[in-house]
Design an enzyme around this catalytic site. Structure first.
Site, PDB file in Angstrom:
ATOM      1  N   TYR A 149      48.364  87.748  76.237  1.00  0.00           N
ATOM      2  CA  TYR A 149      48.035  88.501  77.459  1.00  0.00           C
ATOM      3  C   TYR A 149      49.331  88.827  78.180  1.00  0.00           C
ATOM      4  CZ  TYR A 149      46.155  89.423  82.181  1.00  0.00           C
ATOM      5  OH  TYR A 149      45.838  89.985  83.395  1.00  0.00           O
ATOM      6  N   ASP A 191      57.760  88.084  76.388  1.00  0.00           N
ATOM      7  CA  ASP A 191      57.044  87.952  77.663  1.00  0.00           C
ATOM      8  C   ASP A 191      57.098  86.470  78.056  1.00  0.00           C
ATOM      9  OD1 ASP A 191      53.663  88.692  78.893  1.00  0.00           O
ATOM     10  OD2 ASP A 191      55.404  87.686  79.778  1.00  0.00           O
ATOM     11  N   LYS A 230      55.797  83.881  87.833  1.00  0.00           N
ATOM     12  CA  LYS A 230      55.323  82.511  88.088  1.00  0.00           C
ATOM     13  C   LYS A 230      56.421  81.608  88.659  1.00  0.00           C
ATOM     14  CE  LYS A 230      51.812  83.137  84.524  1.00  0.00           C
ATOM     15  NZ  LYS A 230      50.486  83.086  85.169  1.00  0.00           N
TER      16      LYS A 230
END
Ligand code: KE4
Length: 446
Positions: A166, A261, A289
């Site tokens: 994702y 990623d 994050k």
């Protein structure tokens, strides 16, 4: 003759019945009811709605250390960690202090400010492949911008991604694999057009042959391969030996860019992210994050010759009102500065102990389980063999996980509300909490 209603039992749907219901509802239930009239599904991100595990989510009122406290004052040991950012634990004194200092000087300037330079220098120092970076406001913005840059730099349209990985909700990523060997991308959400999907190809994670096949079929049209170097969004699935290096070689051989990623793995699995852990250098990386310490941040970065193509130094347009926001920069800097080598040693020790304790608890009860971990992120799959891709992950016993999840929640441990997510351990999870968690797992498995 209608059955007489026992005294004190109001007719369902009546005002009295409604009032009794309200009296017996928890604050979280009342909040969830209100939320569902003004927020789709009552949440601002789907996974929070508990659809995968059933039941209603507690509404969290505050958090400190490794503890979440809900709107009814119930406390939970937190293994969601806000999906990765809270690696220090919640309300870390240094992060709170940095935010207080920053907020006293204003919240957003819309002009360059010192903190964005300091955080950029901190990140590029820790991640050598990121010679330059650009801050954005989410992981999705980071990945969509990195792909735009890759397409511009190579003048090619195609993107290769992996089933189960994702990268946020930009159209290029909400794509599912076509049927059979056809790796043609198909829209994976209403609103994603065939036009968007046609430029994405899907391969199974850990399947170099499939990637090679796409390159063979696509000739010189592939701009980039984007991969979570450790997958965290189908549950934690590790790259098999040679997989990442194979991707590097395939990209080099075919003139495509390799994009890691690292929104989840960045500064989570190693001081220099997964690229530091595995020793593979991508052309571009994305972050999020942890670098925001709990505030909205994303970033993409890589080779300076590529990054200089980004406006205003180059023609590739990307912008953001709140990019480099001073509060987010302050929280991110304070977080990274606490992530010393000793911090990673502590995280490795506590996470390893927890994972080993969970695996042992399953084994001694004869329960088929895989505990798959890198650093302080891991997933418990109820599965009888290792999970190496999305197909394996989908064959895990998710109903069993749902039951386990609720038993742990009732015992005061808040796991990720989906078997396709990672548990996150923070520096605030001390030995006592780890041992209490292992004991609770043993109880919840029976
Ligand atoms: P955001 O746009 O949610 O900040 O980041 C998207 C993203 C990109 N890349 C990776 C590797 C990610 O893990 C994410 C977001 N992760 C999910 C957790 N599975 C966020 C949780 C959510 O969607 O609410």
């Amino acid at each position: 003759m209608p059955r007489k209603r026992p005294p004190g039992c109001a007719k369902s749907g009546s005002k009295t019945h409604r009032n009794i219901l309200i009296l017996t509802m928890t604050n979280s239930e009342k909040l969830f009811e209100r939320a569902q009239t003004v927020l789709p599904g009552g949440v601002n991100s789907p996974v929070r709605a508990f659809r995968s595990v059933g039941g209603n989510p507690p509404f969290i009122a505050k958090a400190y250390g490794c503890t979440l406290e809900d709107a009814d004052g119930k406390c939970y040991v937190d293994y969601i960690g806000s999906w990765g950012p809270m690696i220090l634990g919640h309300s870390h004194p240094r992060v709170v202090e940095a935010l207080h200092n920053a907020v006293d000087r204003g919240t957003s300037f819309g002009m360059p400010s010192p903190l964005e330079v300091e955080l950029a220098e901190e990140i590029t120092r820790r991640v050598p492949s990121a010679e330059m970076i650009r801050f954005v406001n989410s992981g999705t913005e980071a990945t969509m911008s990195a792909i735009r840059l890759a397409r511009a730099a190579t003048n090619r349209p195609l993107l290769i991604k992996f089933a189960g990985c994702y990268h946020g909700h930009a159209d290029s990523f909400l794509i599912q694999a076509g049927s059979g060997v056809a790796t043609l991308g198909l829209p994976d959400s209403p609103g994603v057009t065939k036009g968007a999907a046609q430029d994405t190809r899907i391969a199974p994670f850990n399947d170099l042959e499939a990637v090679e096949g796409i390159f063979l079929g696509a000739r010189d049209s592939v701009a980039a391969v984007i991969v979570e170097p450790v997958a965290g969004n189908m549950g934690v699935v590790l790259p098999e030996p040679g997989f990442l290096r194979g991707l590097r070689e395939l990209c080099d051989r075919n003139g495509a860019l390799l994009v890691f990623d690292e929104v989840m793995t960045g500064f989570r699995v190693h001081p220099a992210g997964a690229q530091g852990l595995f020793g593979i250098t991508p052309d571009l990386s994305t972050f999020g994050k942890v670098i925001g310490g709990g505030l909205p941040v994303g970033a993409y970065g890589g080779r300076a010759d590529l990054m200089k193509l980004i406006a205003p130094s180059g023609p590739v347009y990307q912008a953001g009102t709140l990019s480099g926001n001073p509060l987010a920069m302050a929280a991110g800097l304070a977080t990274l500065r606490e992530l010393t080598d000793d911090a990673y040693v502590k995280l490795e020790r506590s996470s390893g102990r927890l994972a080993e304790g969970i695996a042992h608890a399953c084994a001694e009860r004869g329960i088929a389980a895989q505990v798959q971990r890198t650093g302080s992120m891991f997933t418990l799959f109820f599965h009888d063999h290792p999970v190496r891709n999305m197909r394996d992950a989908s064959q895990a016993d998710h109903p069993r996980y749902a039951k386990f999840f609720h038993r742990m929640l009732a015992a005061g441990f808040h796991l990720p509300p989906s078997g396709y997510e990672a548990w996150f351990v923070s520096l605030a999870h001390d030995d006592l909490v780890i041992e209490r968690t292992i004991a609770a797992v043993g109880e919840a498995l029976t």
